[in-house]
Scaffold this active site. Structure first.
Site, PDB file in Angstrom:
ATOM      1  N   HIS A   1      34.776  -6.796  -3.827  1.00 13.28           N
ATOM      2  CA  HIS A   1      33.399  -7.816  -3.751  1.00 13.28           C
ATOM      3  C   HIS A   1      34.024  -9.110  -4.133  1.00 13.28           C
ATOM      4  CE1 HIS A   1      29.902  -9.975  -4.082  1.00 13.28           C
ATOM      5  NE2 HIS A   1      30.135 -10.269  -5.438  1.00 13.28           N
TER       6      HIS A   1
ATOM      7  N   ASN B   1      26.537   1.460  -7.048  1.00 11.45           N
ATOM      8  CA  ASN B   1      25.316   0.937  -7.807  1.00 11.45           C
ATOM      9  C   ASN B   1      24.065   1.551  -7.842  1.00 11.45           C
ATOM     10  OD1 ASN B   1      24.840  -0.280  -5.526  1.00 11.45           O
ATOM     11  ND2 ASN B   1      24.907  -2.345  -6.273  1.00 11.45           N
TER      12      ASN B   1
ATOM     13  N   HIS C   1      32.572  -8.260   3.024  1.00 14.27           N
ATOM     14  CA  HIS C   1      31.892  -9.479   3.261  1.00 14.27           C
ATOM     15  C   HIS C   1      32.429 -10.803   3.257  1.00 14.27           C
ATOM     16  CE1 HIS C   1      29.176  -8.364  -0.288  1.00 14.27           C
ATOM     17  NE2 HIS C   1      30.241  -8.820  -0.897  1.00 14.27           N
TER      18      HIS C   1
ATOM     19  N   ASP D   1      25.111  -5.053   4.911  1.00 15.47           N
ATOM     20  CA  ASP D   1      25.044  -5.527   3.377  1.00 15.47           C
ATOM     21  C   ASP D   1      23.334  -5.175   2.916  1.00 15.47           C
ATOM     22  OD1 ASP D   1      26.448  -6.114   1.505  1.00 15.47           O
ATOM     23  OD2 ASP D   1      26.871  -8.307   1.968  1.00 15.47           O
TER      24      ASP D   1
END
Lengths: 437, 336
Positions: free
Chosen positions: A191, A106, A244, A317
């Protein structure tokens, strides 16, 4: 402290440097002994317990590590680069001991095209410092609709594929993506957050959210995607990695899938084993993360998952956000926190609290993530790139904006006293960070 | 135009609905007969009278140019009356069901119905409702038997045999009736079949059809005698079967670089119509020495003549050619 982003001088290729009197820690071989590392140019020539001052060639420069720990550089498999700020990412990375980082697609522009992969590689090289590898997008524009050219992106250097901070929410699209990627043996990183259930949630659903009057984000949003994707991975034979994980039940699902033989992996980030939802406290937007900080029981389960090997790696992260996007009412503030400079000390809390040994903790930051993505990093080995760190696992410091090298200061650990500090970072044989230099 | 006598009693089937279930003997019989027609078509013009007085209806629910034309020409060369019905002119557009259409056509006493339909199994359904012979000219993603037969004839003429050859079928296997018919035929005739495609374009458990599955062109083409390319429907891109034509061509388009892995004399085939620069490079498609693509079209007419002949002569016993002096009979009964 010294940054040395300038290209190496001509003699660098031949120059011998010996890091002696170090406690060598190499999770890949289980090495934990006093010794040294000899580098020539960009490579490690020798690393081992046998290497002492008397064995060093006369023309080598000698750096005395004074008994501090020397381990492979950290391999951080999840960072975000805001805009084109590669230089700032590098400064923050090397201060945190990160020598290899993998950035989400991104970026601006999105990494969904070969030319962007090449642009990112070039920009990262130009900025020097940390080695940055890109993830490629699963879908064009990260829009979750049409598949990106994963085959060609991989040929250009994308190490795995993800839509970054968005889940591929359409089940058929995810199934086709897994199938298509497995044609080329590529891994997808999900995600895990079902967007329609997450809806307008801004923090973990529960008592804290209720007291604060903030809309809750149920953990089921994470569980649904993980459960679904495990099925899809099984159905398609695709290679899935869950990014995560943050809840206890997420680990139950992944553990069960691993037990029945599915090749699936996952990682977590320090906030999820070091903080819980109460860190949001009085609307602290630095604690607004995605996934959100969960309950204390979830945090404890994440620690267990790290101990029993259900969680394969720890990633920072790292999500730099400007003050403008964080100094807002909680619901309006941006998600994410910077994390590369706290990656090592927060992970070392697991060691200081007696949950695991030092080598084990370092393995989650070096060897395991490198192997997960097939990166040439994460070990102290003759012939390998000379990427390593010297650190003091016991040195105390307090996380604060003045201590952080990152331009963005949005750390959820702000004000936390921590133990463990990177003293030196060496990348390709060059000393790129020296705390006391 | 002369022809050798033919014993129709040896072909056991009333319809040709698919290759699956045919014996090597059945296939060889059709190929031998087709081969004779290919030679005849090359040498003499004019018509045969084998099917004189017989009616062939080409019933195409899906648009087609080459298959329909090929069947039309085959029927006419054999002296049959050939009628073309396509979806745009039929009552299907007016809401008639498939079975009603079949009954209506059946009442007109055709001898052979050549049917193409977009739904797998539709041709079989129709065949159960009519008295005539039915040839499947392609049903959905199921079978396209005359295509497999013409491919086999092309291979046999070029290579002298089918048995023992290594054949690679490449591309959109998932949606391909041509692939399925070819897999059945090649397997039963003793060839070894490989499938090469991205996983998104391979049906589940494709290896259970007796194939070896590859996801990489170079690995899959290694030492192949025959390379069959399939047409890629670019509208599949919107359904996430592949990202872009550019990427598809890069990994799965047949060009000379990838072709190097195959045997030096490997034959290149394509059922048409081709997408140049999508599944096959133009220069490869036009390679006179290696490409059999135009020859396949020629074999098509011979194969379809053989099929029409064999099936209509099978009907001869129960449906003799009518005496023009007989009074017309109106069929009102339920078909068999």
């Amino acid at each position: 402290m010294i940054y040395n982003p300038t290209p190496p001088e001509k003699t660098h290729a031949e120059h011998l440097v010996a890091y002696v009197n170090a406690r060598l820690l190499d999770p890949a071989t289980g090495l934990d002994a006093l010794g040294g590392v000899l580098t020539q140019g960009e490579r490690i020539v020798e690393a081992g317990a046998g290497l002492f001052t008397k064995d060093i060639p006369e023309d080598a420069s000698i750096i005395d590590c004074r008994g501090q720990c020397l381990s492979p550089g950290l391999v951080d498999i999840r960072i975000q680069i805001s805009g084109k700020d590669f230089a700032n990412v590098g400064a923050s990375a090397v201060a945190g001991g990160v020598t290899t980082a993998v950035c989400l697609p991104n970026t601006t522009p999105v990494i969904d095209d070969r030319s962007v992969v090449e642009f990112v590689a070039r920009a990262a090289r130009k900025a020097g410092l940390v080695k940055i590898y890109p993830y490629g997008a699963i879908t064009k524009g990260l829009a979750g609709e049409e598949l990106a050219e994963m085959g060609m992106l991989a040929e250009s250097g994308a190490v795995a594929f993800t839509d970054g901070t968005r889940a591929v929410s359409n089940a058929r699209t995810m199934a086709q993506a897994l199938l298509y990627a497995s044609t080329f043996g590529l891994m997808l990183v999900q995600h895990p957050e079902e967007p329609t259930l997450a809806h307008e949630g801004v923090m973990n659903s529960g008592e804290t959210a209720t007291r604060l009057g903030l809309s809750g984000l149920p953990k089921e949003a994470e569980l649904i995607i993980i459960e679904r994707d495990l099925r899809l991975a099984q159905m398609t034979g695709g290679r899935l990695h869950i990014a995560h994980v943050s809840t206890a039940e997420s680990l139950d699902l992944i553990r069960a899938a691993k037990d029945r033989g599915l090749t699936v992996t996952c990682d977590t980030a320090p906030p999820y084993f070091a903080l819980n939802e109460t860190a949001v406290g009085d609307y602290r937007t630095f604690a607004k993360l995605s996934p959100p900080l969960r309950s204390e029981a979830d945090r404890e389960a994440i620690v267990e998952g790290l101990k029993d090997g259900t969680i394969d790696a720890i990633a920072s992260d790292h999500t730099p956000k400007s003050e403008d996007t964080k100094r807002l009412p909680f619901a309006d503030a941006a998600y994410g926190g910077v994390g590369m400079e706290t990656l090592l000390p927060i992970t070392l809390e697991l060691v200081h609290n007696g949950h695991m040994g030092l080598l084990e903790a370092l393995g989650l930051l070096t060897q395991h993530p490198a192997e997960l993505l097939g990166l040439p990093a994460g070990r102290l080995k003759a012939g390998a790139a000379a990427d390593f760190i010297v650190f003091d696992p016991n040195r105390g410091w307090k996380v604060s904006d003045t201590e952080l090298n990152s331009k963005a200061k949005n750390t959820p650990f702000d004000g936390r006293p921590v133990q463990g500090r990177v003293l030196k970072t060496v990348i390709d044989g060059r000393l790129v960070f020296d705390l006391e230099g | 135009m002369s022809k050798t006598p033919f014993d129709s009693s040896v072909f056991p089937l009333r319809h040709l609905l698919g290759i699956e279930g045919l014996s090597p003997l059945d296939i060889t019989l059709l190929l031998d007969r087709a081969n004779e027609y290919v030679e005849l078509n090359r040498s003499v013009g004019g018509k045969l009278d084998t099917l004189s007085g017989r009616t062939v209806i080409n019933l195409f629910f899906e648009s087609s140019t080459r298959t329909r034309t090929s069947f039309e020409l085959a029927g006419k060369r054999l002296g049959a009356d050939v009628i073309n019905m396509s979806v745009s002119t039929s009552s299907i557009k007016k809401g008639e069901t498939l079975i009603d259409t079949a009954m209506t056509l059946n009442a007109m006493h055709p001898d052979v119905l050549v049917v193409r339909h977009g739904s797998s199994g539709a041709v079989k359904l129709l065949s159960e409702k009519v008295n005539c012979a039915v040839i499947n000219a392609g049903d959905g993603s199921h079978e396209h038997p005359t295509q497999a037969l013409l491919d086999a004839l092309t291979i046999r003429r070029r290579k002298g045999r089918i048995d023992g050859l290594q054949v690679a079928i490449c591309g959109d296997i998932l949606h391909s009736r041509v692939a399925r018919s070819n897999i059945h035929l090649l397997n039963v005739m003793g060839a070894r079949v490989r499938l090469i495609a991205p996983k998104t374009l391979l049906p589940a458990q494709a290896e259970r059809l007796g194939t070896e599955v590859f996801y990489d062109m170079k690995a899959g083409l290694k030492d192949c005698d025959i390379v069959m390319m399939l047409r890629l429907q670019t509208e599949r891109m919107q359904s996430n079967f592949f990202p872009t034509v550019r990427e598809y061509y890069h990994f799965f388009g047949l060009d000379y670089t990838k072709l190097e892995a195959a045997k030096p004399d490997a034959l290149i085939m394509h059922p048409g119509p081709m997408n140049r620069g999508v599944e096959i490079a133009s220069d490869v498609a036009d390679d006179i020495g290696r490409s059999a693509i135009r020859e396949q079209v020629e074999m098509g007419v011979g194969v379809r003549m053989a099929c029409l002949e064999v099936l209509s002569l099978n009907l001869a016993a129960e449906r003799p050619v009518a005496d023009p002096n007989d009074s017309p009979v109106i069929d009102q009964g339920e078909p068999a």
